[in-house]
Design a protein around this motif. Structure first.
Motif, PDB file in Angstrom:
ATOM      1  N   VAL A   3       0.833  -1.205   0.000  1.00 31.19           N
ATOM      2  CA  VAL A   3       0.000   0.000   0.000  1.00 31.19           C
ATOM      3  C   VAL A   3       0.865   1.251   0.000  1.00 31.19           C
ATOM      4  O   VAL A   3       1.908   1.300   0.674  1.00 31.19           O
ATOM      5  CB  VAL A   3      -0.927   0.018   1.233  1.00 31.19           C
ATOM      6  N   LEU A  20      -2.834  -0.666   9.029  1.00 26.89           N
ATOM      7  CA  LEU A  20      -2.577  -1.576   7.916  1.00 26.89           C
ATOM      8  C   LEU A  20      -1.580  -2.673   8.295  1.00 26.89           C
ATOM      9  O   LEU A  20      -1.753  -3.842   7.922  1.00 26.89           O
ATOM     10  CB  LEU A  20      -2.075  -0.787   6.709  1.00 26.89           C
ATOM     11  N   HIS A  25      -0.828  -5.900   6.205  1.00 23.83           N
ATOM     12  CA  HIS A  25      -0.468  -5.232   4.963  1.00 23.83           C
ATOM     13  C   HIS A  25       0.837  -4.453   5.144  1.00 23.83           C
ATOM     14  O   HIS A  25       1.173  -4.021   6.249  1.00 23.83           O
ATOM     15  CB  HIS A  25      -1.576  -4.272   4.528  1.00 23.83           C
ATOM     16  N   LEU A  48      -2.601  -0.995  -3.778  1.00 20.77           N
ATOM     17  CA  LEU A  48      -3.601  -0.002  -3.418  1.00 20.77           C
ATOM     18  C   LEU A  48      -2.922   1.280  -2.972  1.00 20.77           C
ATOM     19  O   LEU A  48      -1.862   1.233  -2.334  1.00 20.77           O
ATOM     20  CB  LEU A  48      -4.478  -0.536  -2.265  1.00 20.77           C
ATOM     21  N   ILE A  50      -3.974   4.774  -0.753  1.00 15.94           N
ATOM     22  CA  ILE A  50      -4.967   5.437   0.089  1.00 15.94           C
ATOM     23  C   ILE A  50      -4.622   6.919   0.096  1.00 15.94           C
ATOM     24  O   ILE A  50      -3.511   7.301   0.488  1.00 15.94           O
ATOM     25  CB  ILE A  50      -4.965   4.858   1.510  1.00 15.94           C
ATOM     26  N   LEU A  80      -8.119   4.322  -3.071  1.00 14.39           N
ATOM     27  CA  LEU A  80      -9.135   4.554  -2.046  1.00 14.39           C
ATOM     28  C   LEU A  80      -8.934   5.956  -1.490  1.00 14.39           C
ATOM     29  O   LEU A  80      -7.902   6.251  -0.883  1.00 14.39           O
ATOM     30  CB  LEU A  80      -9.016   3.524  -0.913  1.00 14.39           C
ATOM     31  N   VAL A 120     -10.811  -1.472   2.149  1.00 19.73           N
ATOM     32  CA  VAL A 120      -9.456  -1.648   1.606  1.00 19.73           C
ATOM     33  C   VAL A 120      -9.393  -2.904   0.739  1.00 19.73           C
ATOM     34  O   VAL A 120      -8.890  -2.890  -0.395  1.00 19.73           O
ATOM     35  CB  VAL A 120      -8.425  -1.723   2.751  1.00 19.73           C
TER      36      VAL A 120
END
Length: 212
Positions: A3, A20, A25, A48, A50, A80, A120
């Motif tokens: 992430v 996370l 993650h 991903l 964020i 996200l 997520v």
């Protein structure tokens, strides 16, 4: 899951990293502005990102603009958005492709970690997660703009579509030319046709909207 976190608040960046990490993650980059987000995604190719909406230098919509840039440069990149605000202009663009892998949540709705981590996972898997307030704002934005016109404004626009001048429209509707001009200006405003186009160009755009 790998992430990238983009938020100009150090506390929020650190908090997200802890949340996370506890969920298993890995945060491969934590940045505080839009260009750094674009660079981090290019470098790390995360599963991903964020992203906060408001980041330096103006703290308006830099995060969203950077997210749009990420999706332009890396089609299918998972984004996200977490924000205190609904910014519909770039949110609309972010969702426009319909590819999925996009989420937009208001921070005050992420009140329990289970829901946040579910979001997520959903976005990283290519799904879409939208806050109800975001949906409501986007629906209002996409509403047929002609619905905003009054019956008289529709009559004026219909006459414009026939190619009538303001003088001819005034004679047909038994109003003054000044009244037609006021209706025309309100039509332009409601159809979001602003003064950066010349007047004739705006009339053409208004007529095209009517014919569609």
């Amino acid at each position: 899951m790998r992430v990238v976190v983009a938020d100009d608040s150090v506390l929020l960046r650190e908090g997200l990293q802890l949340i996370l990490a506890d969920a298993g993650h890995g945060v491969v980059a934590a940045v505080g502005d839009g260009p750094s987000l674009v660079g981090a995604v290019a470098e790390h190719a995360p599963d991903l990102s964020i992203v906060d909406v408001r980041m330096p230098p103006t703290h308006t919509d830099e995060g969203l603009r950077a997210a749009v840039e990420v999706r332009r440069c890396t089609p299918g990149a998972r984004i996200l958005v977490l924000s205190q605000y609904v910014e519909v202009s770039y949110a609309d663009e972010l969702l426009a492709t319909g590819d999925g892998g996009v989420g937009y949540l208001l921070k005050d709705r992420v009140s329990e970690l289970g829901g946040f981590l579910d979001a997520v996972a959903t976005v990283a898997d290519g799904g879409t997660v939208l806050d109800p307030q975001v949906v409501a704002q986007l629906m209002r934005r996409r509403r047929d703009p002609l619905e905003q016109l009054t019956p008289r404004e529709r009559e004026v626009l219909a006459a414009m579509a026939e190619g009538l001048s303001n003088t001819a429209i005034a004679a047909r509707l038994h109003v003054t030319e000044g009244g037609v001009e006021k209706h025309t200006q309100r039509i332009f405003a409601k159809l979001d046709l602003h003064g950066d186009d010349d007047r004739q160009h705006r009339r053409v755009k208004a007529v095209l909207a009517f014919l569609r």
